[in-house]
Design an enzyme around this catalytic site. Structure first.
Site, short mmCIF file in Angstrom:
data_model
loop_
_atom_site.label_atom_id
_atom_site.label_comp_id
_atom_site.label_asym_id
_atom_site.label_seq_id
_atom_site.Cartn_x
_atom_site.Cartn_y
_atom_site.Cartn_z
N HIS A 214 9.95 124.17 -38.60
CA HIS A 214 10.05 124.97 -39.82
C HIS A 214 10.01 124.10 -41.08
CE1 HIS A 214 11.16 128.39 -42.28
NE2 HIS A 214 12.17 127.71 -42.80
N PHE B 68 15.05 128.45 -48.59
CA PHE B 68 16.46 128.85 -48.63
C PHE B 68 17.35 127.62 -48.82
CE2 PHE B 68 20.33 130.45 -46.30
CZ PHE B 68 20.63 131.48 -47.19
N SER C 173 9.12 128.49 -46.59
CA SER C 173 10.16 129.34 -46.03
C SER C 173 10.36 130.59 -46.89
CB SER C 173 11.45 128.54 -45.85
OG SER C 173 12.42 129.25 -45.10
N MET C 174 11.55 130.79 -47.46
CA MET C 174 11.73 131.94 -48.35
C MET C 174 10.85 131.81 -49.58
SD MET C 174 15.63 133.26 -48.34
CE MET C 174 16.36 134.02 -46.88
N ASP D 162 8.57 126.28 -34.87
CA ASP D 162 9.44 126.90 -35.87
C ASP D 162 10.39 127.88 -35.19
OD1 ASP D 162 10.61 128.15 -38.06
OD2 ASP D 162 8.74 128.28 -39.19
N TRP E 130 9.11 132.86 -44.53
CA TRP E 130 10.12 133.78 -43.98
C TRP E 130 10.19 134.99 -44.90
CZ3 TRP E 130 14.37 136.54 -45.27
CH2 TRP E 130 15.25 136.95 -44.24
#
Length: 308
Positions: A255, A109, A177-178, A223, A202
């Protein structure tokens, strides 16, 4: 000079001395590589797996900052592609070993390719073509990032300057992540992918029974953005039980651990990608038996031995 023809490889006659027999055996070993008891990577073995690339691995080589291949790189401008935001391609410089498997890697992100750039040369030097990408926008959600990863693989294998160096049947995805959530989305939507490695991923979708791609899920115990209890662990457990899958939880990590060079991430990512993109069983020993908890690992789960 007349051409030398080796003697027929017949058993030594009874009257010959042991010394003569040993000399003949030594000559055979020289003339026919692999004729001795040593297990060299000869033509027959290479034929068993034509996708093996590079020398036999050791713990030192998979933990090293660089693997055995020299690496070149080429930028891809966003205006030159469609469906994603451009990026950088890292690839083994030499073409002597033929084609390589390929991996597309997406940032998280608001992130750009610079946040995951270390993975480019690290993985490419082990014998892969690696495409670290920028997304269309920093706020893109995982489903969009999954589509962008697939668009990047399509560009890489069809239109890129290095398309001829790639085996189109041996492709994988990674992401942070994303982008890690996007890697799961890509694997769900393109079941022909050979490997997926979501890093501290995520995603609002917690269940992935549709995935048919061998998947290594990497989480981090510290995280707070995508806590393992609500992200990496349910992602892993929801993958089909029949699938080659693993869950690695980093110790003392946050994270953003995948955004800087990380030996543990590299070690197991390289092993996973080699094992499943290249079908290189020389790397199985780093994954099975399951790695044990230690200074860098809270937990490692998985199915052993692997099926594919």
């Amino acid at each position: 000079m007349p051409h030398y023809v080796p003697p027929p490889l017949t058993p030594p006659a009874p009257q010959r001395s042991w010394a003569g027999a040993l000399a003949t055996a030594a000559l055979v070993a020289v003339l026919i590589p692999g004729a001795s008891g040593a297990r060299a990577a000869g033509p027959a073995e290479a034929a068993d797996n034509p996708y093996e690339r590079g020398p036999a691995p050791t713990v030192a080589t998979i933990e090293a900052d660089r693997g055995p291949y020299a690496v070149s790189q080429t930028p891809v401008a966003p205006g030159a592609v469609s469906g994603f935001g451009g990026g950088t391609i890292y690839y083994p410089t030499s073409t002597a070993d033929g084609t390589f498997g390929a991996v597309a890697v997406a940032p998280g992100f608001t992130g750009t390719q610079s946040s995951i750039a270390w993975l480019g040369p690290r993985l490419a030097s082990q014998g892969f073509v690696v495409f670290t990408i920028d997304t269309l926008g920093g706020l893109d959600q995982p489903a969009s990032r999954g589509r962008q990863l697939l668009a990047a693989l399509d560009h890489l294998t069809v239109s890129s300057a290095v398309s001829g160096r790639i085996d189109r049947a041996r492709l994988g995805v990674m992401g942070h992540s994303m982008g890690g959530g996007g890697a799961l989305e890509a694997a769900k939507n393109r079941t022909s992918l050979k490997a997926a490695v979501p890093l501290t991923a995520w995603n609002l979708d917690k269940t992935w029974p549709e995935v048919r791609t061998p998947t290594l899920v990497v989480g981090a115990d510290g995280d707070t953005v995508a806590p393992v209890a609500s992200h990496s662990e349910p992602f892993y457990t929801s993958l089909p039980g029949s699938l080659d899958k693993a869950y690695l939880e980093l110790k003392g990590a946050t994270h953003n651990a995948p955004n800087t060079a990380n030996t543990t991430i590299a070690k197991y990512s390289v092993s996973w990608l080699k094992r499943f993109i290249d079908n290189d069983t020389r790397y199985e020993r780093f994954l099975c038996p399951l790695p044990q908890p230690g200074p860098a690992i809270v937990e490692y789960r998985g199915n052993c031995p692997h099926h594919s």
